[in-house]
Structures are given as structure tokens and as C-alpha cells.
Design a protein around this motif. Structure first.
Motif, PDB file in Angstrom:
ATOM      1  N   PRO A  43       0.805  -1.222   0.000  1.00 17.21           N
ATOM      2  CA  PRO A  43       0.000   0.000   0.000  1.00 17.21           C
ATOM      3  C   PRO A  43       0.842   1.278   0.000  1.00 17.21           C
ATOM      4  N   VAL A  44       2.007   1.255   0.666  1.00 23.32           N
ATOM      5  CA  VAL A  44       2.842   2.470   0.682  1.00 23.32           C
ATOM      6  C   VAL A  44       3.301   2.819  -0.735  1.00 23.32           C
TER       7      VAL A  44
ATOM      8  N   LEU B  96       8.669  -6.518   3.629  1.00 26.38           N
ATOM      9  CA  LEU B  96       7.999  -5.361   4.247  1.00 26.38           C
ATOM     10  C   LEU B  96       6.812  -5.801   5.111  1.00 26.38           C
TER      11      LEU B  96
ATOM     12  N   THR C 112       6.838  -5.970   9.250  1.00 26.67           N
ATOM     13  CA  THR C 112       5.819  -5.189   9.962  1.00 26.67           C
ATOM     14  C   THR C 112       5.128  -6.077  10.993  1.00 26.67           C
TER      15      THR C 112
ATOM     16  N   HIS D 293      -6.701  -7.619  12.541  1.00 27.32           N
ATOM     17  CA  HIS D 293      -7.620  -7.080  11.540  1.00 27.32           C
ATOM     18  C   HIS D 293      -6.963  -7.112  10.157  1.00 27.32           C
TER      19      HIS D 293
ATOM     20  N   GLY E 148      -1.594  -8.882   7.372  1.00 27.08           N
ATOM     21  CA  GLY E 148      -2.461  -9.686   8.223  1.00 27.08           C
ATOM     22  C   GLY E 148      -2.200 -11.181   8.125  1.00 27.08           C
TER      23      GLY E 148
ATOM     24  N   THR F 287      -9.933 -11.022  11.455  1.00 27.73           N
ATOM     25  CA  THR F 287     -11.080 -10.493  10.718  1.00 27.73           C
ATOM     26  C   THR F 287     -10.736 -10.463   9.229  1.00 27.73           C
TER      27      THR F 287
ATOM     28  N   TYR G 114     -15.650  -9.184   8.750  1.00 31.32           N
ATOM     29  CA  TYR G 114     -15.677  -7.787   9.205  1.00 31.32           C
ATOM     30  C   TYR G 114     -16.900  -7.038   8.679  1.00 31.32           C
TER      31      TYR G 114
ATOM     32  N   VAL H 161      -6.229  -1.648   9.640  1.00 32.81           N
ATOM     33  CA  VAL H 161      -7.351  -0.990   8.963  1.00 32.81           C
ATOM     34  C   VAL H 161      -7.478   0.479   9.361  1.00 32.81           C
TER      35      VAL H 161
ATOM     36  N   LEU I 108      -1.360   0.409  12.271  1.00 35.73           N
ATOM     37  CA  LEU I 108      -0.350   0.496  11.218  1.00 35.73           C
ATOM     38  C   LEU I 108      -0.644   1.513  10.120  1.00 35.73           C
TER      39      LEU I 108
ATOM     40  N   LEU J  79       6.027   2.220  12.751  1.00 40.79           N
ATOM     41  CA  LEU J  79       6.506   2.250  11.357  1.00 40.79           C
ATOM     42  C   LEU J  79       7.608   1.208  11.213  1.00 40.79           C
TER      43      LEU J  79
ATOM     44  N   GLY K  40      -8.439  -4.395  -3.709  1.00 42.00           N
ATOM     45  CA  GLY K  40      -8.691  -5.249  -2.544  1.00 42.00           C
ATOM     46  C   GLY K  40      -9.379  -6.548  -2.935  1.00 42.00           C
TER      47      GLY K  40
ATOM     48  N   GLY L 225      -3.482 -12.239   0.398  1.00 39.28           N
ATOM     49  CA  GLY L 225      -2.020 -12.156   0.321  1.00 39.28           C
ATOM     50  C   GLY L 225      -1.561 -10.992  -0.530  1.00 39.28           C
TER      51      GLY L 225
HETATM   52  N1  LIG Z   1       3.147   1.361   9.689  1.00 38.72           N
HETATM   53  C1  LIG Z   1       3.826   0.493   8.940  1.00 38.72           C
HETATM   54  O1  LIG Z   1       5.026   0.304   9.075  1.00 38.72           O
HETATM   55  C2  LIG Z   1       3.057  -0.288   7.896  1.00 38.72           C
HETATM   56  C3  LIG Z   1       3.668  -1.365   7.245  1.00 38.72           C
HETATM   57  C4  LIG Z   1       2.912  -2.111   6.336  1.00 38.72           C
HETATM   58  C5  LIG Z   1       1.601  -1.742   6.071  1.00 38.72           C
HETATM   59  N2  LIG Z   1       1.075  -0.662   6.702  1.00 38.72           N
HETATM   60  C6  LIG Z   1      -0.312  -0.254   6.466  1.00 38.72           C
HETATM   61  O2  LIG Z   1      -1.156  -1.275   6.958  1.00 38.72           O
HETATM   62  C7  LIG Z   1      -2.298  -1.373   6.145  1.00 38.72           C
HETATM   63  C8  LIG Z   1      -2.429  -2.804   5.641  1.00 38.72           C
HETATM   64  O3  LIG Z   1      -1.330  -3.140   4.811  1.00 38.72           O
HETATM   65  P1  LIG Z   1      -1.385  -4.471   3.964  1.00 38.72           P
HETATM   66  O4  LIG Z   1      -0.139  -4.547   3.177  1.00 38.72           O
HETATM   67  O5  LIG Z   1      -1.776  -5.618   4.810  1.00 38.72           O
HETATM   68  O6  LIG Z   1      -2.619  -4.093   2.991  1.00 38.72           O
HETATM   69  P2  LIG Z   1      -3.555  -5.040   2.134  1.00 38.72           P
HETATM   70  O7  LIG Z   1      -2.764  -6.196   1.618  1.00 38.72           O
HETATM   71  O8  LIG Z   1      -4.251  -4.144   1.174  1.00 38.72           O
HETATM   72  O9  LIG Z   1      -4.602  -5.632   3.188  1.00 38.72           O
HETATM   73  C9  LIG Z   1      -5.580  -4.881   3.792  1.00 38.72           C
HETATM   74  C10 LIG Z   1      -6.658  -5.868   4.263  1.00 38.72           C
HETATM   75  O10 LIG Z   1      -7.604  -5.180   5.086  1.00 38.72           O
HETATM   76  C11 LIG Z   1      -8.875  -5.747   4.823  1.00 38.72           C
HETATM   77  N3  LIG Z   1      -9.921  -4.840   5.294  1.00 38.72           N
HETATM   78  C12 LIG Z   1     -10.415  -3.740   4.692  1.00 38.72           C
HETATM   79  N4  LIG Z   1     -11.350  -3.165   5.484  1.00 38.72           N
HETATM   80  C13 LIG Z   1     -11.443  -3.933   6.615  1.00 38.72           C
HETATM   81  C14 LIG Z   1     -12.208  -3.866   7.814  1.00 38.72           C
HETATM   82  N5  LIG Z   1     -13.088  -2.875   8.021  1.00 38.72           N
HETATM   83  N6  LIG Z   1     -12.019  -4.803   8.758  1.00 38.72           N
HETATM   84  C15 LIG Z   1     -11.127  -5.793   8.582  1.00 38.72           C
HETATM   85  N7  LIG Z   1     -10.367  -5.926   7.464  1.00 38.72           N
HETATM   86  C16 LIG Z   1     -10.518  -4.995   6.494  1.00 38.72           C
HETATM   87  C17 LIG Z   1      -8.857  -5.989   3.340  1.00 38.72           C
HETATM   88  O11 LIG Z   1      -9.818  -6.951   3.021  1.00 38.72           O
HETATM   89  P3  LIG Z   1     -10.596  -6.989   1.614  1.00 38.72           P
HETATM   90  O12 LIG Z   1      -9.603  -6.530   0.583  1.00 38.72           O
HETATM   91  O13 LIG Z   1     -11.004  -8.398   1.491  1.00 38.72           O
HETATM   92  O14 LIG Z   1     -11.720  -6.012   1.774  1.00 38.72           O
HETATM   93  C18 LIG Z   1      -7.437  -6.500   3.125  1.00 38.72           C
HETATM   94  O15 LIG Z   1      -7.370  -7.910   3.248  1.00 38.72           O
HETATM   95  C19 LIG Z   1      -2.143  -0.333   5.045  1.00 38.72           C
HETATM   96  O16 LIG Z   1      -2.787   0.853   5.437  1.00 38.72           O
HETATM   97  C20 LIG Z   1      -0.642  -0.099   5.007  1.00 38.72           C
HETATM   98  O17 LIG Z   1      -0.286   1.157   4.511  1.00 38.72           O
HETATM   99  C21 LIG Z   1       1.765   0.072   7.598  1.00 38.72           C
END
Ligand SMILES: NC(=O)c1ccc[n+]([C@@H]2O[C@H](COP(=O)([O-])OP(=O)(O)OC[C@H]3O[C@@H](n4cnc5c(N)ncnc54)[C@H](OP(=O)(O)O)[C@@H]3O)[C@@H](O)[C@H]2O)c1
Length: 314
Positions: free
Chosen positions: A41-42, A127, A131, A151, A158, A175, A195, A214, A235, A258, A301, A305
Motif C-alpha cells: 500500500p505504501v 515489508l 511489519t 484485523h 495480516g 477479521t 468484518y 485498517v 499500522l 513504522l 482489494g 495475500g
Molecule cells: N506502519 C507500517 O510500518 C506499515 C507497514 C505495512 C503496512 N502498513 C499499512 O497497513 C495497512 C495494511 O497493509 P497491507 O499490506 O496488509 O494491505 P492489504 O494487503 O491491502 O490488506 C488490507 C486488508 O484489510 C482488509 N480490510 C479492509 N477493510 C477492513 C475492515 N473494516 N475490517 C477488517 N479488514 C478490512 C482488506 O480486506 P478486503 O480486501 O477483502 O476487503 C485486506 O485484506 C495499510 O494501510 C498499510 O499502509 C503500515
């Protein structure tokens, strides 16, 4: 070499493959021939509006997750030799330029890639895996038998967090949409909640730790089911002051984390992979030049994975 760059912020159509200079490894750096690059996502937030802001204005080359082979080593590098298979998340959150045929980075931002992973799987791990690892081992640190709520469990972070928490002996509630529940149970989730359909407070008793991928209302609702003294790691971004205050007033830890480059963490992830306790799921793979399509799919979305870019090797 070929790299994917952009001249302005915008939708995925701004991503363009160009011919550019191959980088040289500096002191303590390695040059990696990229076999696969993970999409996070970043990446799409940086493409759209600058995201974290660490790359400045375009032009720049996106991407941090790398799997490939060492092409050359800079002066002082002792960890790797040309030909070694490696993976890493170099230079995060500063520019790494992983959407390219070659990338350089500090040697200690990489490890040898686990033998049992393909290049696409290895590029899906650093990454998101770091995390999840840093959230669960440095930041929240749930003890064996404690209850962890994860979540966005079908997402990049996740699905790895579920496996890591389960491997460390936690009770895991995840979730995700119903279509992904079976896969999550197979990865070690004890309970899975849709969810979209389920009221969190009715479905889950008090938990010790929340890994929140989320944000927004999900963070607030999760605070209500976190036990006093428990930790919620969020996150997507820092929580607003009102939510932070609510956490303080109820004796709960609410932390934004982060991810950082972390060789020790990468070695720990490799160990879990070698033991068969951690496998990154690759939802889709695209050629490097199709980075725009990869962003479209990942941003939409609904996948289980991660999305990766691949560069076929001769
Ligand atoms: N702070 C840090 O260092 C860091 C590092 C990595 C990632 N992040 C952030 O963390 C977030 C997730 O990253 P990611 O790589 O895992 O993204 P991702 O692969 O896009 O996964 C996000 C997941 O959240 C699910 N989702 C959406 N709305 C939801 C809800 N209301 N309740 C529960 N699940 C929900 C989505 O499901 P569906 O697609 O099935 O709807 C999807 O499976 C992003 O915002 C990213 O920027 C931050």
C-alpha cells in the motif's frame, strides 16, 4: 536497465517503464539483480500523492520489497557473494527503487532468501513480514496463550501476522471476508470473523493485543474490546488525539508503529519459513512493465495475500 518511474503523482497510469542507468553498489552495499519486487500500500499511496513524503516529488522509482541475486558487492561487504539469492527491504522509508532490474542497498538490509520460497514468495515477505514481526515481537509482545486480534487478516501484513502469532503460541482471532476464512484457519487462526457482517464487540471477548491494519473506526471499536493494560498496534497511520486520549483514560496502550529495515527480523522470518510455520501467499504476479495493472488490482482489494512484480531471468 529497465525501471518503472513516474513524472507526476496520479493514478496507476502514471507508471512508465523507462531505460535508465544501472546503479553501482557503494561502500557496504550490494547490487541485486531483481527477480521479483513486492507491491505494498505504501507504494500506491506514494504514487498517488507522495504517501509518507520520503521520496519527495517525482520522478522517482517506487518499491522496497526485493528478491533476487547478488550481482556485485561494494567495498567492505562480507555477508554476501555474487550469485547469492537474497531478499530485503532496503533503505525504507527512503528511496530504494525496487521496481527495476537492479537495485542497491546496504548489505545488512538483506538476508539470504529461504530456499523453500520462490522469488515471488520471497519478494512478498520483507515489508509485510517485518511489519508483522516487529508489531508482535518488539511493540506488543503478547505472551504464549494470550489472545491476539488481527484485523485485515487476509491482507499482506495480516496473513503473515496470523502465522507469526500462531507460531508464537497466541490464541488468534482474525477479521476478513468470509471467502478467506478457510485459508486463515489453515494458517493458524483459531477464530475468524467477517468484518462486514459481524459486530466486533458481540463476537470477541476482551483481547490482550490488537494488530490493526485498517485504522479509523476499526481502531476505536478495537479499543473497546482490548483489556486494560493490553496493547493495540495500529499500522495505517498515527491515531487522532481523541482516540489516543481515550486509550490513555482507559489504561490501554495505543501505539502507531513504522516498520524499519531489520536483518535480525528477516533472519527470524527466514527461520519460521524454514520450519514450515510461515508461508507468504502470492495472490497475483505481473511483469515489471505491467506495474500499473498490479497497482489497480492490489488497490481494489479482495485478494488473499500479496501482489508482486516479476522479472523473468534468462
Ligand atoms: N506502519 C507500517 O510500518 C506499515 C507497514 C505495512 C503496512 N502498513 C499499512 O497497513 C495497512 C495494511 O497493509 P497491507 O499490506 O496488509 O494491505 P492489504 O494487503 O491491502 O490488506 C488490507 C486488508 O484489510 C482488509 N480490510 C479492509 N477493510 C477492513 C475492515 N473494516 N475490517 C477488517 N479488514 C478490512 C482488506 O480486506 P478486503 O480486501 O477483502 O476487503 C485486506 O485484506 C495499510 O494501510 C498499510 O499502509 C503500515
Amino acid at each position: 536497465m529497465i525501471a518503472v518511474t513516474q513524472r507526476r503523482f496520479g493514478d496507476p497510469g502514471v507508471l512508465t517503464a523507462v531505460s535508465t542507468e544501472r546503479p553501482e553498489p557503494g561502500l557496504g552495499e550490494i547490487l541485486v539483480r531483481v527477480h521479483a519486487a513486492g507491491v505494498n500500500p505504501v507504494d500506491w499511496r506514494t504514487r498517488a500523492d507522495g504517501g509518507l513524503g520520503t521520496l519527495g516529488r517525482p520522478p522517482f522509482v517506487l518499491g522496497w520489497d526485493v528478491a533476487g541475486t547478488v550481482e556485485a558487492t561494494g567495498p567492505g561487504v562480507t555477508l554476501f557473494e555474487p550469485g547469492d539469492r537474497v531478499m530485503g527491504m532496503p533503505r525504507f522509508p527512503h528511496e530504494a527503487g525496487a521496481y527495476a532490474e537492479f537495485v542497491t542497498g546496504p548489505a545488512r538490509h538483506f538476508v539470504h532468501a529461504p530456499e523453500r520460497l520462490s522469488s515471488a514468495e520471497a519478494a512478498a515477505l520483507p515489508l509485510a513480514g517485518l511489519t508483522a514481526w516487529q508489531a508482535l515481537t518488539d511493540t506488543a509482545v503478547p505472551r504464549v496463550g494470550q489472545h491476539v486480534l488481527i484485523h485485515g487478516a487476509a491482507g499482506g501484513v495480516g496473513h503473515l501476522a496470523v502465522q507469526i502469532a500462531a507460531a508464537r503460541g497466541a490464541k488468534v482471532t482474525a477479521t476478513a471476508r468470509t471467502a478467506h476464512h478457510e485459508q486463515l484457519r489453515a494458517m493458524g487462526a483459531d477464530e475468524v470473523i467477517d468484518y462486514a457482517d459481524t459486530e466486533l464487540a458481540a463476537a470477541v471477548a476482551q483481547v490482550d493485543t490488537v494488530i490493526d491494519t485498517v485504522g479509523g473506526a476499526c481502531t476505536t471499536r478495537s479499543l473497546d474490546i482490548l483489556r486494560p493494560g493490553g496493547t493495540l498496534v495500529t499500522l495505517p497511520g498515527p491515531p487522532c488525539e481523541a482516540v489516543s486520549r481515550r486509550a490513555r483514560q482507559t489504561g490501554k496502550r495505543l501505539l502507531f508503529m513504522l516498520v524499519e529495515p531489520d536483518r535480525t527480523g528477516l533472519l527470524a522470518l527466514t527461520d519460521l519459513v524454514d520450519r514450515g510455520q510461515l508461508t507468504p501467499a502470492v495472490a497475483a504476479a505481473f511483469p515489471l512493465a505491467a506495474a500499473a495493472q498490479a497497482h489497480l488490482l492490489a488497490e481494489a482489494g479482495g485478494q488473499f495475500g500479496k501482489t508482486v512484480l516479476e522479472i523473468p531471468q534468462p
